[in-house]
Design an enzyme around this catalytic site. Structure first.
Site, PDB file in Angstrom:
ATOM      1  CG  ASP A 126     -78.260  33.552  -2.272  1.00 13.57           C
ATOM      2  OD1 ASP A 126     -78.174  33.064  -3.410  1.00 13.57           O
ATOM      3  OD2 ASP A 126     -78.574  34.734  -2.066  1.00 13.57           O
ATOM      4  CG  ASP A 155     -75.727  34.189  -7.088  1.00  8.57           C
ATOM      5  OD1 ASP A 155     -76.583  34.542  -7.921  1.00  8.57           O
ATOM      6  OD2 ASP A 155     -75.957  34.085  -5.870  1.00  8.57           O
TER       7      ASP A 155
END
Length: 185
Positions: A126, A155
């Site tokens: 991330d 995402d």
């Protein structure tokens, strides 16, 4: 190629593009930004590119679970869900073009994160980090955070395409209800 099959396959271009964009950006982050550091900040500290690894799912849910349970819940279950979504996608002839593209974007995002889960032992990469303004004084503990949980391209695709899909279903169902009302008059 049958026109119906072609219209079902075409949106998978988006799946492929999401997977490529997701994996390329993650590879760049891994190569150029050491883990747990900030690589760049924009607009003060409003938006940052950072490098974190997430062994859980959204909001790091499940990160403290045993490795076996995480493998079952975050590898096996998502693979089964993606397969089921693809089967429903190809069997359904009622999806609109927008719904097909939205489902393809969600599939691409899901596969992008699954690639990390299968091939990155440290977890999903991330790197997009955004300040969360105006909610930090709330009495609700979830909203007391000062930054939104760090996320990635996969995402983003899942969330944006999921919202698009929901809005599309709402519009489709409301049109269907109006058509039924008009036919009854």
């Amino acid at each position: 190629m049958e026109k119906n099959l072609k219209s079902k396959l075409l949106p998978f271009i988006l799946s492929i593009l999401v997977i490529i964009a997701d994996q390329v950006t993650k590879a760049l982050v891994v190569k150029y930004i050491p883990i747990m550091t900030i690589g760049a900040s924009f607009f003060g500290d409003f938006f940052r590119i950072i490098h974190v690894a997430n062994t859980g799912v959204a909001f790091s849910f499940g990160a403290s679970w045993s490795e076996t349970l995480r493998h079952i819940m975050f590898l096996l279950v998502p693979v089964v869900v993606i397969i089921l979504v693809i089967v429903v996608y190809f069997r359904n002839n009622d999806f609109t073009a927008v719904q097909r593209w939205a489902v393809a974007g969600i599939i691409g995002g899901g596969i992008g994160n699954l690639i990390d889960r299968f091939f990155r032992s440290e977890g999903v990469v991330d790197f997009l980090d955004v300040k969360w303004f105006g909610i930090t004084d709330s009495k609700l503990s979830l909203l007391r955070m000062t930054r939104w949980p760090t996320f990635n391209v996969a995402d983003s695709a899942v969330v944006v395409c999921g919202i698009m899909l929901i809005i599309s279903f709402i519009i489709t169902f409301s049109k269907s209800d109006k058509d039924k009302e008009n036919n009854q008059k």
